[in-house]
Design an enzyme around this catalytic site. Structure first.
Site, mmCIF file in Angstrom:
data_model
loop_
_atom_site.group_PDB
_atom_site.id
_atom_site.type_symbol
_atom_site.label_atom_id
_atom_site.label_comp_id
_atom_site.label_asym_id
_atom_site.label_seq_id
_atom_site.Cartn_x
_atom_site.Cartn_y
_atom_site.Cartn_z
ATOM 1 N N GLU C 277 0.817 -1.200 0.000
ATOM 2 C CA GLU C 277 0.000 0.000 0.000
ATOM 3 C C GLU C 277 0.860 1.263 0.000
ATOM 4 O O GLU C 277 0.525 2.261 -0.628
ATOM 5 C CB GLU C 277 -0.950 -0.018 1.198
ATOM 6 C CG GLU C 277 -2.127 0.910 1.015
ATOM 7 C CD GLU C 277 -3.365 0.448 1.765
ATOM 8 O OE1 GLU C 277 -3.814 -0.709 1.533
ATOM 9 O OE2 GLU C 277 -3.864 1.202 2.599
ATOM 10 N N GLU C 280 1.996 1.757 -3.426
ATOM 11 C CA GLU C 280 0.899 2.269 -4.249
ATOM 12 C C GLU C 280 0.678 3.761 -4.011
ATOM 13 O O GLU C 280 0.459 4.534 -4.944
ATOM 14 C CB GLU C 280 -0.382 1.488 -3.932
ATOM 15 C CG GLU C 280 -1.505 1.754 -4.905
ATOM 16 C CD GLU C 280 -2.741 0.911 -4.616
ATOM 17 O OE1 GLU C 280 -2.826 0.335 -3.499
ATOM 18 O OE2 GLU C 280 -3.615 0.820 -5.482
ATOM 19 N N CYS C 297 -8.359 -2.413 3.463
ATOM 20 C CA CYS C 297 -8.278 -3.600 4.326
ATOM 21 C C CYS C 297 -9.563 -3.904 5.056
ATOM 22 O O CYS C 297 -9.720 -4.964 5.628
ATOM 23 C CB CYS C 297 -7.103 -3.491 5.287
ATOM 24 S SG CYS C 297 -6.936 -1.876 5.979
ATOM 25 N N SER C 317 -7.586 1.350 -2.830
ATOM 26 C CA SER C 317 -6.334 0.656 -3.114
ATOM 27 C C SER C 317 -6.617 -0.712 -3.722
ATOM 28 O O SER C 317 -7.574 -1.388 -3.344
ATOM 29 C CB SER C 317 -5.567 0.505 -1.802
ATOM 30 O OG SER C 317 -4.620 -0.518 -1.918
ATOM 31 N N LYS C 355 -15.522 -9.943 7.192
ATOM 32 C CA LYS C 355 -14.463 -10.770 6.593
ATOM 33 C C LYS C 355 -15.018 -12.083 6.064
ATOM 34 O O LYS C 355 -14.447 -12.721 5.182
ATOM 35 C CB LYS C 355 -13.385 -11.066 7.638
ATOM 36 C CG LYS C 355 -12.572 -9.844 8.028
ATOM 37 C CD LYS C 355 -11.462 -9.549 7.036
ATOM 38 C CE LYS C 355 -10.833 -8.194 7.330
ATOM 39 N NZ LYS C 355 -9.958 -7.734 6.250
ATOM 40 N N GLU C 358 -15.869 -11.242 2.688
ATOM 41 C CA GLU C 358 -14.724 -10.850 1.871
ATOM 42 C C GLU C 358 -14.101 -12.051 1.160
ATOM 43 O O GLU C 358 -13.701 -11.971 -0.005
ATOM 44 C CB GLU C 358 -13.664 -10.165 2.750
ATOM 45 C CG GLU C 358 -12.508 -9.577 1.943
ATOM 46 C CD GLU C 358 -11.398 -9.018 2.839
ATOM 47 O OE1 GLU C 358 -11.079 -7.829 2.706
ATOM 48 O OE2 GLU C 358 -10.857 -9.778 3.662
ATOM 49 N N GLU C 363 -12.865 -11.014 -6.951
ATOM 50 C CA GLU C 363 -11.637 -10.283 -7.284
ATOM 51 C C GLU C 363 -10.516 -10.597 -6.302
ATOM 52 O O GLU C 363 -9.363 -10.242 -6.520
ATOM 53 C CB GLU C 363 -11.892 -8.770 -7.393
ATOM 54 C CG GLU C 363 -12.175 -8.056 -6.097
ATOM 55 C CD GLU C 363 -13.646 -8.081 -5.714
ATOM 56 O OE1 GLU C 363 -14.383 -8.992 -6.174
ATOM 57 O OE2 GLU C 363 -14.070 -7.207 -4.944
ATOM 58 N N CYS C 500 -11.115 -2.386 14.387
ATOM 59 C CA CYS C 500 -11.501 -3.790 14.520
ATOM 60 C C CYS C 500 -11.617 -4.272 15.963
ATOM 61 O O CYS C 500 -12.251 -5.285 16.220
ATOM 62 C CB CYS C 500 -10.501 -4.676 13.793
ATOM 63 S SG CYS C 500 -10.290 -4.215 12.075
HETATM 64 S S1 SF4 Z 1 -13.928 -5.398 12.207
HETATM 65 FE FE1 SF4 Z 1 -14.974 -3.618 11.396
HETATM 66 S S2 SF4 Z 1 -13.323 -2.198 10.981
HETATM 67 FE FE2 SF4 Z 1 -12.379 -4.179 11.185
HETATM 68 S S3 SF4 Z 1 -12.308 -4.977 9.130
HETATM 69 FE FE3 SF4 Z 1 -14.168 -5.710 10.020
HETATM 70 S S4 SF4 Z 1 -15.704 -4.269 9.393
HETATM 71 FE FE4 SF4 Z 1 -13.727 -3.306 9.101
#
Ligand code: SF4
Ligand code: FMN
Ligand code: SF4
Ligand code: SF4
Ligand code: SF4
Ligand code: SF4
Ligand code: SF4
Ligand code: SF4
Ligand code: SF4
Ligand code: FES
Ligand code: FES
Ligand code: FES
Lengths: 159, 630, 563
Positions: C277, C280, C297, C317, C355, C358, C363, C500
């Site tokens: 990053e 970048e 992220c 990014s 996540k 994700e 991609e 997080c």
């Molecule tokens: S815990 Fe919240 S801030 Fe951390 S990656 Fe997940 S959604 Fe984003």
């Protein structure tokens, strides 16, 4: 997807009221007046145009009794079950209409889309209780039999 | 109409219009309130116009277009607002004699024209009759005679669709007075001194509210008029909005001047389409005449008015729910503080008053606080409009000084109980009010006395009940209403009213237990003490007051499974009396449940296990052989 | 300022916003369902009612403290009302506590117990509705909802997403997305913040526990696990470890006992992210293209940006998130190295519900292959540890596995807002002296404010930085960026307020003290770390020279169709 004409109409109504959250209710009221119901697609469209979350718009529309996502019948009958009408026996009138039209608490509109039956609490014509309205026209001092006659008359007008 | 650029023009218009009205030979006012329109007054109006037009002997002016043209000796035909006597409608008032014709039919128009208008004769069958007396003049009818109509003074007497008529009665003079003679704080003080209390239910001192708004730092302020009138069985506000809209608008403008507000909103329930259109018309006329807008009557005061239509939610009558609704949100009340006077509409300081409250304001300004305080009790002065309905002879809209007793209202004005029944109870203040009984008839109708009785004026609905009314069923009815109208936000109201309703339903279905009464009381106390807004706080009142005053009826339903008023269906038993039954079988043929059996010419029998209590047999029997026990 | 009398004791108050806070400050814990200090006051549950000296009952959460107030918090009347409120809630509630995901952490259950509610006199006749399991991230079971509105206000006020709202009214009221759509058909970003405030089991984490036990039991499967920065300061919560304490070593020990084969640190992935990053950023600054650069992220943020601000998507990014970079490396390693012919399953332990979605984003795939197979939240891994009968608190900390078990302090701070920025700055300044580190930490990137700004000189250029947390704050910033009202070169966004450590998958409750302890815990990890800069992580260097060589872009960046 609705016909483009619907969106154009909605856009026109939005422009009349202005883009603001405070216009949401007047806008959907006008849409409902136009189409006799509130097409869900148009609610989403209005929300988007006004920059309101769709869930919020849905939550507003479902809060108020007047909004309906289902098309309503040609004749919207509202039986008053306000206090004055209730003590002057509005319930039998409602029951008669339910059985006459084959409707129930959970089914408000006839399959032929001719009648929608709703209750309201007070139309402000309590002096004439019990009353009902058909498309906003007030029918005073009703009885179950008069209700039956009224339905026949309305049906007759259709034949 | 001329643009009212200054006070002089206003005075001129008043004088001119008044003169024109005085010059007319006759004024025919046809009631065009919701009730009379429903009875066909629209067609009556048309017919009268035609009749007069066809006849070359009378010079006639009718409707809007040709009002008050200064021609002497002509006849004016007008549509008025509601007279409050809707049950007798359609009504026609003829001035200057003050004749009131009741229950007018289309067929009567010719006679009215040829006899009354042309010859000045009275038509007997159209006159109001009571106890063998005929009353040609409106003011002498007992229903009106005992009233003090101040707020409703113009309703029925002026053409609500023409602003000049309001001006002719002295309309907008109070506004002119404050604009040119008083400082805003004087106006606040005057309203404060008058002890005017809010007519929307709470009885909060209006002047105090205004003062609080006037004191806020924020200078953008709003005036909101609560025309939601959700209490089923009440229609005072509707009548004012339909019959004399400018009075209320003038009150709002005075409030705006007093507190320094620039914009106002009128929130009207959607069930009142006529009120909405009359208000729109009134606003348009006021704007055209420069009474709304910038620099009103040449002063520094500017004011704009908007109308919002409700969308079907009783709770929107509550102040914070109402403002939420105008803002385009769910009409859910919010916690206070902040209060509406600090952060109301769009989070700005807001005066929120009821229609009737605003309508009181111009006359207080014009006549002074001493005059106002001379009407009714010192702490609740003025008059109050009530919607008198239910089992009373004369239903309708009435206005009496605060402090009038219930007995006077029900028996003197209302003419007593209909169809010779006996008085049982009166429900006051709608679903959030209480039921009062015979022993409470001497109670004086004002905010404080009622509060002591555990009831409240509320918006002013008075529903009279006779001994054909089941009080448990009434309690169930109100609980059903409140439960249905609960916004669902707070637990006590959302869940509590639901459970109270379930219990009441159980009782009227004959499945109640004695313990249910304690549970009802327990729930009632909890909901009353913990609910967030007025709806929940008062939701249990009808149950509490009926439990207190009519406990025996509850016990009867539970223990004896009996409903003395024969209202509760589940407890009804249809019985055929053997002495009267001729054995014709008509009842059996009409019974949808197949519950009746018998041999022709012998006595028929009803199987109560099969019977669904529809009552078809009772009306079918030509010999009155079927009656209800229960 | 003033004094009030609470249960006959005099209590001073200062700037408390409401009576409830004063009561709590005085050591009395009033029960509440609908009050959260970071949300608007709703006043709906009425649990917080108190009584004044005249017997007036009012909700303490929505009353302003006034000098001289006299209140009682626990009179028989109040006890009765509170019990009855719970009774009424329970009456319309599916009460299958024993099989409920929130069993043991449920506020409704806790208060029913605490207040001694021992009967429910009403029948539950609420029609049951289907459970919505369509989202990868959260499960919605309306049958357990008590309509406190906490989720609605969180999603709207804190996250600015507004997916959930009330529909209908009165006893028919329900919380749902527009038109009662399933969550998968909405723009829900999966942040799980609604779940962190829900006092019942109505919103829970989508569970992935059972397949993992299954894989662990398979002889031919190698289960590799990576642990995210914010997990270590929260996983001890349920085992009595002091709040915010780093339990990474204990967690590693527990995971080994449970049968995980290799245990790594996502911080290593974060180090890779810092490398990519920062490169970048330098590149974009040089070219002057697509500035500001947005961090990538946080998947909650990425989805928010895609759905709300599609025009700004090109600013995000192209770097994969730490979990995904690491996942890609692990899968590449599995492809290149034999590992006894075993199949590799990559699991990540994350503080985050987003996540879970994700890992399914195409991609993020390399040659069509998904990198991380399962995401377990801290809460789920806690449950697994409990299922295995392990008491985490008693375990001796163990080291992580090699070769990916080393990470820098810069990576650790990814767990809080501002961390990514600080790590990138360290890399760009490339100076690990105490003074340099301190200077960076004082630029304004630290702290819990929703929006932080910093200006840093890199070479001959001033770089304007914004650090936002909470999507509502991000939304406001995006509007300003779009309107040209503000300009930045680099914008870090974390969907969750404070980052997080307060993610949607973290153990509950996450009160103000817990949040504070976790933030401090994260910075402690950094200060204890030997290596402060990502580029000084020796394994990172090794990896770039080895496994990653020539494949940096392929493995560490996202590939949209356009590329
Ligand atoms: S815990 Fe919240 S801030 Fe951390 S990656 Fe997940 S959604 Fe984003
Ligand atoms: C559930 C509920 C419904 C109400 N409905 C009305 C109404 O229909 N009209 C009205 O004027 N006030 C209504 N009120 C009272 C208003 O909240 C408010 O007190 C009033 O409009 C203030 O005006 P006033 O001071 O002039 O009475 C209602 C209150 C509650 C709690
Ligand atoms: S008392 Fe009833 S209407 Fe008022 S906020 Fe509570 S739920 Fe809504
Ligand atoms: S009340 Fe109705 S159901 Fe009962 S016996 Fe009579 S007709 Fe039959
Ligand atoms: S209708 Fe009347 S008279 Fe005839 S069988 Fe029935 S009860 Fe007897
Ligand atoms: S939500 Fe709470 S009270 Fe409800 S079943 Fe789950 S644990 Fe029990
Ligand atoms: S607490 Fe009671 S109901 Fe629940 S599992 Fe134990 S014994 Fe059963
Ligand atoms: S997960 Fe986040 S975006 Fe989705 S509903 Fe919950 S708070 Fe809103
Ligand atoms: S889902 Fe949870 S947080 Fe949302 S309203 Fe229901 S109980 Fe409250
Ligand atoms: S109660 Fe029916 S019109 Fe008022
Ligand atoms: S509507 Fe005519 S008297 Fe009421
Ligand atoms: S915490 Fe005060 S009402 Fe819910």
């Amino acid at each position: 997807m609705l016909d483009q004409a619907y969106y154009d109409k909605a856009q026109e109504i939005i422009e009349q009221h202005g883009v603001a959250q405070a216009s949401l209710i007047p806008i959907i009221q006008d849409i409902q007046t136009e189409y006799r119901y509130l097409p869900p697609e148009l609610l989403s469209f209005v929300a988007k145009q006004l920059g309101i979350n769709e869930a919020k718009a849905y939550s507003v529309a479902t809060f108020y009794e007047n909004f309906s996502f289902e098309p309503k019948g040609k004749y919207i009958i509202k039986v008053c079950d306000g206090t004055a009408c209730h003590v002057r026996r509005s319930t039998p009138i409602l029951e008669r209409l339910y059985s006459e039209l084959g409707l129930s608490k959970n089914k408000a509109t006839t399959d032929d889309m001719l009648f929608t039956l709703e209750t309201v609490s007070c139309l402000g014509a309590c002096g004439l209780a019990p009353v009902l309205t058909v498309n906003d026209k007030v029918y005073p001092s009703m009885t179950p039999d008069a209700a039956t006659e009224l339905i026949q008359e309305l049906r007759g007008g259709e034949a | 109409m001329r643009k009212i650029e200054n006070r002089t023009i206003l005075n001129e218009i008043q004088a001119e219009t008044k003169q024109k009205i005085d010059q007319t030979r006759m004024r025919i006012l046809i009631c065009a309130g919701t009730g009379c329109l429903a009875g066909g007054s629209g067609e009556i109006y048309e017919r009268m116009c035609e009749l007069v037009k066809e006849n070359p002997n009378v010079e006639v002016k009718f409707g809007a277009e040709i009002a008050h043209e200064g021609v002497e000796n002509h006849i004016d035909i007008k549509k008025s607002g509601c007279h409050g006597f809707c049950e007798m409608g359609p009504l026609m008032r003829i001035e200057p004699q003050g004749i009131l014709y009741t229950k007018v039919k289309l067929e009567d128009c010719d006679a009215i024209f040829h006899r009354t208008i042309e010859k000045g004769e009275l038509i007997r069958h159209l006159m109001y009759k009571q106890d063998g007396m005929e009353y040609p003049k409106q003011e002498e009818i007992p229903f009106y005679k005992k009233q003090t109509r101040l707020v409703l003074k113009n309703c029925g007497h002026i053409d609500a669709e023409h602003m000049e008529e309001y001006i002719a009665t002295g309309g907008y003079q109070a506004l002119a007075k404050v604009l040119f003679e008083q400082k805003p704080e004087d106006v606040v003080n005057e309203i404060m001194e008058s002890n005017l209390r809010g007519r929307g239910g709470g009885g909060f001192t209006t002047g105090y509210k205004w003062q609080q708004v006037a004191r806020q730092k924020e200078t953008t302020r709003y005036i909101v008029c609560n025309g939601d009138e959700g209490d089923p069985g009440a229609f005072m506000d509707r009548s004012v909005m339909e019959g004399d809209p400018h009075k209320m608008i003038e009150g709002m403008m005075i409030a705006a001047y007093a507190v320094g507000a620039q914009e106002g909103y009128i929130y009207v329930r959607a069930e009142y389409p006529l009120a909405i259109s009359r208000l729109k018309l009134a606003i348009a006329q006021a704007e055209e005449a420069g009474l709304l807008g910038e620099h009103i009557m040449g002063s520094d005061f500017s004011f704009k008015l908007h109308i919002n239509r409700g969308a079907g939610a009783f709770v929107c009558g509550e102040g914070s729910a109402l403002t939420a609704s105008i803002e385009g949100n769910r009409g859910m009340p919010r916690v206070k503080p902040p209060r509406t006077v600090e952060q109301g509409l769009f989070a700005k300081p807001t005066v929120l008053n009821n229609v009737e409250t605003f309508a009181n304001v111009p006359m207080i300004i014009l006549n002074g606080t001493d005059w106002y305080k001379s009407i009714g009790p010192e702490k609740s002065p003025g008059t109050k409009a009530f919607a008198l309905t239910g089992s009373v002879k004369n239903t309708g809209l009435i206005e009496v000084p605060m402090g009038t007793t219930l007995r006077e209202v029900i028996f003197d004005i209302g003419g007593g109980i209909k169809d010779g029944g006996n008085f049982k109870a009166v429900q006051i203040g709608g679903p959030s009010g209480g039921c009062l009984m015979e022993t409470n008839l001497e109670i004086s109708l004002d905010f404080d006395s009622l509060k002591k009785m555990g009831a409240m004026i509320g918006s002013g609905g008075l529903v009279v009940m006779d001994d054909h009314t089941c009080m448990v069923e009434v309690a169930r009815f109100f609980m059903n209403f409140t439960q249905n109208e609960s916004c669902g936000k707070c637990v006590p109201c959302r869940e509590g009213t639901k459970r109270m309703l379930e219990i009441l339903e159980r009782i009227v279905e004959g499945k109640g237990e004695l313990g249910d009464l304690d549970l009802l009381e327990e729930l009632a106390t909890m909901i009353t003490e913990t609910a967030l807004c007025g709806l929940g706080k008062s939701a249990a009142l009808p149950v509490m007051s009926t439990l207190k005053n009519f406990r025996n009826e509850y016990v009867e339903h539970i223990v004896d499974k009996k409903c003395a008023a024969h209202v509760c269906q589940a407890m009804r038993r249809y019985v055929i009396s053997p002495e009267r039954c001729k054995g014709c079988s008509k009842c059996a043929r009409n019974c949808p449940a197949g519950a009746i059996s018998g041999q022709i010419r012998e006595v028929f029998k009803i199987d109560n296990d099969k019977c669904i209590k529809c009552g078809a047999c009772e009306s079918a029997c030509a010999f009155d052989a079927i009656h209800v026990e229960g | 300022m003033g004094y009030m009398t609470i249960n006959n004791r005099k209590v001073a108050f200062t700037d408390e916003k409401n009576v409830l806070s004063v009561i709590r400050k005085s050591g009395i814990d009033l029960p509440t369902f609908c009050y959260h200090s970071e949300l608007s006051t709703y006043g709906a549950c009425r649990m917080c009612v108190v009584e004044d000296e005249r017997g007036k009952v009012f909700a303490s959460c929505s009353e302003v403290p006034r000098d001289g107030m006299v209140i009682y918090t626990n009179t028989p009347r109040l006890q009765h009302h509170r019990k009855m409120i719970i009774e009424l809630l329970l009456a319309s509630h599916c009460r299958d506590c024993t099989t409920c995901h929130t069993n043991g952490t449920c506020t409704l259950q806790k208060l029913a117990n605490q207040l001694g509610v021992s009967f429910v006199r009403f029948e539950n006749n609420k029609p049951q509705v289907p459970i919505d399991e369509s989202s990868d991230c959260i499960v919605i079971d309306s049958n357990k909802c008590i309509l406190c509105g906490d989720c609605v206000r969180t999603c709207d006020e804190v996250q600015g997403v507004g997916i959930l709202d009330f529909a209908f009214r009165g006893s028919n009221m329900k919380v749902m997305p527009a038109f009662n759509r399933i969550m998968a058909d909405t723009d829900c970003v999966g942040c799980g913040q609604c779940r962190t405030v829900c006092p019942t089991g109505a919103i829970t984490i989508k569970q992935n526990i059972s397949p993992i036990w299954q894989h662990i039991s398979e002889k031919d499967t190698r289960v590799v696990v990576q642990i995210a920065p914010a997990v270590r300061v929260a996983v001890g919560d349920k085992f009595g470890v002091p709040k915010g304490e780093n339990s990474l070593g204990k967690l590693a020990a527990a995971l080994r006992m449970m049968g995980f084969d290799e245990i790594y640190d996502t911080n290593f992935g974060a180090d890779l992210t810092v490398m990519e990053e920062s490169a970048e950023l330098v590149e974009r600054l040089e070219k002057g293209e697509n500035l500001p650069l947005f961090t990538s992220c946080c998947p909650g943020w990425v989805k928010f940006c895609e759905t709300r601000y599609p025009e700004l998507k090109k600013h995000i990014s192209t770097c994969r998130s730490p979990q995904q970079m690491f996942g890609a490396v692990l899968k590449e390693d599995a492809r290149v190295n034999p590992h006894d012919g075993k199949k590799t399953v990559v699991v990540s332990i994350m503080p985050c519900t987003a996540k879970k979605a994700e890992i399914h984003r195409p991609e993020h795939f390399t040659d069509g292959e998904q990198h991380v197979d399962y995401v377990l939240t801290t809460t789920e891994v806690t449950r697994m540890i409990q299922e295995a009968g392990i008491d985490l608190s008693t375990l001796e900390p163990e080291a992580l596995d090699m070769p990916f078990g080393i990470a820098s302090g810069a990576a650790a701070i990814f767990g809080v807002t501002g961390g990514v920025t600080e790590a990138v700055l360290r890399r760009l300044v490339n100076d690990d002296s105490q003074q340099a580190l301190q200077e960076i930490s004082f630029t304004g990137v630290r702290g819990t404010d929703g929006l932080k700004e910093a200006v840093v000189t890199l070479g001959d250029r001033e770089v304007k930085i914004a650090v936002v947390n909470g999507l509502a704050n991000a939304g406001k910033l995006m509007d300003q960026i779009q309107s040209g009202e503000v300009y930045y070169d680099f914008v870090e966004v974390m969907a969750c307020r404070r980052g997080c450590i307060a993610g949607g998958g973290q153990p509950l409750p996450i009160g103000p003290r817990t949040k504070k302890a976790r933030v401090e815990g994260i910075y402690r990890v950094d200060s204890m770390a030997q290596i402060k800069l990502s580029n000084e992580n020796p394994i990172v260097t090794t990896l770039y020279d080895g496994l990653l060589k020539g494949k940096e872009h392929k493995l560490l960046h996202n590939h949209t169709d356009a590329e």
